[in-house]
Design a protein around this motif. Structure first.
Motif, PDB file in Angstrom:
ATOM      1  N   VAL B 186      -0.339   6.319   8.282  1.00  0.00           N
ATOM      2  CA  VAL B 186      -1.509   5.760   8.699  1.00  0.00           C
ATOM      3  C   VAL B 186      -2.733   5.902   7.949  1.00  0.00           C
ATOM      4  O   VAL B 186      -3.435   4.878   7.622  1.00  0.00           O
ATOM      5  CB  VAL B 186      -1.997   6.449  10.263  1.00  0.00           C
ATOM      6  CG1 VAL B 186      -3.034   5.681  10.808  1.00  0.00           C
ATOM      7  CG2 VAL B 186      -1.013   6.582  11.162  1.00  0.00           C
ATOM      8  N   SER B 188      -2.882   6.645   4.272  1.00  0.00           N
ATOM      9  CA  SER B 188      -2.982   5.863   3.182  1.00  0.00           C
ATOM     10  C   SER B 188      -2.085   4.372   2.998  1.00  0.00           C
ATOM     11  O   SER B 188      -2.475   3.707   2.062  1.00  0.00           O
ATOM     12  CB  SER B 188      -2.305   6.834   2.134  1.00  0.00           C
ATOM     13  OG  SER B 188      -0.834   6.967   2.553  1.00  0.00           O
ATOM     14  N   GLY B 189      -1.353   4.279   3.835  1.00  0.00           N
ATOM     15  CA  GLY B 189      -0.662   3.119   3.957  1.00  0.00           C
ATOM     16  C   GLY B 189       0.572   3.211   3.262  1.00  0.00           C
ATOM     17  O   GLY B 189       1.388   2.036   3.152  1.00  0.00           O
ATOM     18  N   ALA B 190       0.792   4.335   2.451  1.00  0.00           N
ATOM     19  CA  ALA B 190       1.972   4.528   1.654  1.00  0.00           C
ATOM     20  C   ALA B 190       3.212   4.656   2.440  1.00  0.00           C
ATOM     21  O   ALA B 190       3.365   5.011   3.695  1.00  0.00           O
ATOM     22  CB  ALA B 190       1.972   5.860   0.945  1.00  0.00           C
TER      23      ALA B 190
END
Lengths: 323, 501
Positions: B186, B188-190
């Motif tokens: 959620v 970093s979006g990694a």
């Protein structure tokens, strides 16, 4: 009873891949001669799902065929977008997309992103700037002063790429610095905002309006070009003197790549008529979704504009991937 | 007296002939679909949501609530009969419920679940009517730090769930935590452990995992005995609980109701913990004749009461604040908006008939469920007497449909098959899946709340001990951990383990 039964029968058929006879025979028939599938990148229940479902019902009345909403949530819209992109460009599969869906595609695939055929814009959800009731500021100017006096101590909640973009643009326009706190959705962010654990959230007005009316949140400005009827005393961001915020929130209807232009025009015409229905208009008005049925050409220009805006945003802020 | 007037208004709405019929239809539909493995309340409601668009708002909500309770109840039925928990709350029901079913007491377990649910539902309805709005205010006090500490407590409690080796339980929890990490971060979006596959970008689905481990895994395990084509049981004893049984489940039901009512009001994971913590509590305090995990009726009644009470109090944040505490509530908000009603602080004052009508209908719906299901117990029980060669293909097909219906994704079915093999391996290694599932559910939430709490505190870990609610929860977790790890208890666990052998 009969109407929904046939819709559900159709939904079952779509779900199990048993589509009606295709090919030469179907080509002679006027569009649409069978079930139209509307692929949606969200789970059922959210604001975009509601908007799409209501639209599907109106479109159904216009085309005389069932229009089935196919929820394909996940991966920030990529799953639905890929599914629609690989569907036959015959007008029987359409994609309901938002600003964030297209931005996410661009972020992940860059220039290789599928080039969907624009059909029609649906409209735009109004966005607003909401702050916690504990923040000692009733105007944007007060808020900026307050934030400057407390550098780095304020938090800004973001749940989507669009909210993220609005927050970053606001910080850039005002020169203030806030800590970005990511959330999975506004249902998680709103309690923290009401309790002053985060201080500000740029979100669709429909999601925050009732709390502003009940005094549980303060709405300082709208990001739209003009004031919204539901909150006539709340100024626009431009009126407060801060420019450079592009309001997000577009809802779009797209067709798979290589859909013939004539077909896109035909669907756009049907969609425009559906968007005129008073019942649909009423629901959209209550959800603060501003109807703007820009046809294929206008939408193509709009999408190009949006794409440029997002690319610039990604470049300037070195965004690799968020939310 | 205002309460009585309000409840009177509610009952006048809920008891109108139309609304009674919608409540009945909802409870029946919910039970029918909930009994199919893999189709939980979320799938059921999203499929049936458009059906309610044509109804008046109160009737639509009453019907959807009926589907919600019905599906939840139906989910417990499959958990007990064929060890197939369709959602997180019935994972613990399967522990002792399925054990009871194997001993021919499926009817007793089902009836205990129905009675406990009804009692919990009745009490929870009163709780909502009396304390709804103040409880909503309490729910708002739970910030990321408090949620994190609650999750820590839940994770510690999950060790108590296991009845085998402590090491196996720890290992399974850790494996569950790792599985929960799969997906998009959620903050970093990694993407983590997705191997670039978009169908893994949102992680592994609970239904996929549970159907694989339990449903498919159990079937593969039973395939080993390929000469046994007989039904699981030839003889079914104890269709209805005796008076002594009812007395035994009374206290667990009340304890479960209290826990469930409290945890249910917390949006974001509170309700998930309700049945797990009720089971852990019963295992500690109940004076059961049968060891837990081997068919203790208390281990069915407590969690079922908690689960039902929690399901009901989870309406509080939705009705009073407009904040959905779980995906089903999000769907209900959608249903209200379609009807032009924005759920939130104003609903109670502007739409009193709607608000109190829904609350009163909760009780009506629960009554219908008991009336419907007690006579049906005999019918359900016959399900376990169906021969394997008929039952297993049917279960596999329904699992596949259920898993597919969550995201309309074929990949989830393949994933389920993979977890089925894993479930077989676990069974061979004597590793229980229940602690793993709790780790899988709690892990990602714990991480999210931990990181959010630290972001909000600007990196100061002190928030977890300086905030009173959080500190109290962490203290409780430490005490529980000490209890579990204390040598005396370890000895008792060892004894219990030997008894099983």
């Amino acid at each position: 009873m009969k109407a929904w039964f046939s819709t559900w029968l159709a939904a079952l058929l779509v779900a199990f891949g048993a589509s009606a006879p295709q090919g030469a025979a179907a080509a002679d028939q006027p569009y649409p001669s069978r079930v139209v599938r509307l692929v949606l990148p969200f789970p059922s229940g959210g604001p975009s799902d509601l908007a799409a479902r209501a639209f599907a019902r109106s479109l159904e009345r216009q085309v005389g065929q069932p229009v089935v909403v196919d929820n394909r949530p996940g991966a920030n819209g990529i799953i639905a977008a890929r599914l629609a992109a690989s569907s036959t460009p015959d007008g029987y599969t359409l994609l309901w997309a938002t600003s964030s869906t297209l931005a996410q595609l661009r972020l992940q695939s860059g220039a290789a992103a599928p080039s969907f055929v624009p059909v029609t814009a649906i409209g735009k959800f109004a966005f607003g700037m909401f702050v916690s009731p504990a923040v000692k500021a009733d105007t944007v100017a007060d808020f900026v002063t307050y934030a400057r006096a407390h550098p780095g101590s304020l938090n800004v909640a973001t749940s989507t790429l669009s909210e993220y973009k609005a927050a970053v643009q606001f910080m850039k326009a005002t020169g203030i610095d806030m800590v970005r706190v990511p959330y999975k959705g506004s249902s998680q962010a709103l309690p923290d905002l009401m309790q002053d654990r985060v201080q500000v959230n740029f979100l669709p007005v429909a999601a925050g309006l009732q709390y502003a009316r009940a005094g549980k949140l303060k709405m300082l400005a709208t990001l739209q070009g003009k004031r919204i009827d539901a909150m006539p005393d709340t100024p626009t961001m431009a009126e407060t003197g801060y420019a450079g915020l592009t309001p997000p929130g577009w809802q779009l209807l797209l067709a798979p790549p290589n859909t013939p232009r004539a077909l896109a025009d035909r669907i756009a015409g049907l969609a425009a008529r559906a968007l005129q229905e008073p019942e649909l208009r009423g629901l959209y008005a209550s959800q603060l979704l501003d109807v703007d049925s820009a046809g294929p050409d206008a939408l193509a220009a709009l999408m190009k504009d949006e794409a440029r805006g997002w690319e610039q945003f990604f470049r300037e802020h070195d965004v690799k991937d968020v939310n | 007296m205002e309460l009585l007037a309000n409840l009177g208004l509610g009952l006048s709405v809920a008891l109108s002939l139309d609304n009674l019929l919608y409540a009945l239809a909802g409870a029946m539909l919910g039970t029918a679909i909930g009994v199919l493995p893999g189709l939980g309340p979320v799938a059921t409601i999203s499929i049936l949501l458009p059906v309610t668009f044509g109804l008046p708002p109160v009737s639509a909500l009453i019907m959807l609530s009926g589907i919600y309770y019905g599906a939840q109840y139906g989910g417990s039925t499959t958990a007990i009969l064929v060890n197939l928990p369709g959602e997180s709350s019935s994972v613990v029901t399967a522990l002792d419920g399925y054990a009871m079913a194997r001993q021919g007491q499926a009817g007793k377990a089902l009836a205990a679940a129905a009675i406990a649910s009804f009692m919990a539902g009745t009490i929870a309805t009163l709780v909502i009517a009396m304390f709804g709005p103040p409880l909503a205010a309490v729910a708002l006090k739970f910030g990321p730090a408090e949620y994190f500490s609650l999750m820590v407590l839940g994770l510690v409690a999950s060790i108590v769930l296991a009845h085998g080796s402590l090491l196996h339980a720890f290992g399974m929890i850790l494996f569950g935590l790792l599985l929960g990490i799969v997906g998009t971060d959620v903050n970093s979006g990694a993407e983590r452990y997705t191997f670039g596959q978009p169908w893994l970008a949102d992680g592994v689905g609970f239904v996929t995992l549970a159907m694989g481990l339990y449903g498919v895994g159990e079937i593969v395990r039973n395939m080993e005995h390929d000469d046994r084509r007989e039904p699981m049981l030839k003889k079914v004893t104890g269709l209805m609980p005796t008076w002594a049984d009812i007395k035994r489940i009374l206290a667990p039901t009340l304890r479960g109701t209290a826990l469930g009512s409290l945890l249910g009001i917390l949006p974001g994971g509170g309700a998930t913990l309700a049945s797990f913590s009720a089971y852990a509590l019963e295992k500690k305090v109940a004076n059961s004749q049968v060891p837990f995990g081997q068919g203790a009726i208390e281990g069915v009644a407590g969690p079922e009461a908690a689960n039902n009470a929690g399901a009901q109090t989870s309406f509080i944040p939705m009705l009073t604040l407009g904040i959905p505490s779980n995906p089903v509530m999000a769907l209900m908000i959608g249903a209200l908006i379609i009807h032009g009603i924005q759920p939130g602080p104003s609903v109670m004052t502007e739409q009193p008939a709607l608000f109190w009508g829904i609350i009163a209908s909760m009780w009506v719906g629960n009554l219908f469920l008991v009336v419907l299901n007690l006579p049906l117990v005999g019918l359900w029980v016959r399900m376990v007497t169906v021969p394997y060669h008929l039952l297993y293909p049917a279960i596999l097909v329904f699992c596949a449909i259920g898993v597919y219906s969550v995201n309309n994704s074929v990949w989830d079915i393949y994933l389920m098959a993979g977890f089925g093999l894993l479930g077989y391996v676990f069974a061979k290694l004597d590793c229980e899946p229940a602690p793993m599932l709790l780790g899988f559910i709690l892990g990602p939430m714990m991480e999210e709340f931990l990181r959010r709490a630290l972001l909000l505190s600007k990196g100061d870990p002190g928030v977890f001990v300086t905030r009173p609610i959080s500190a109290a929860l962490l203290t409780l977790a430490v005490v529980l951990l000490l209890l579990v790890l204390s040598p005396a208890l370890a000895r008792r666990r060892a004894e219990a383990f030997q008894e099983e052998q």
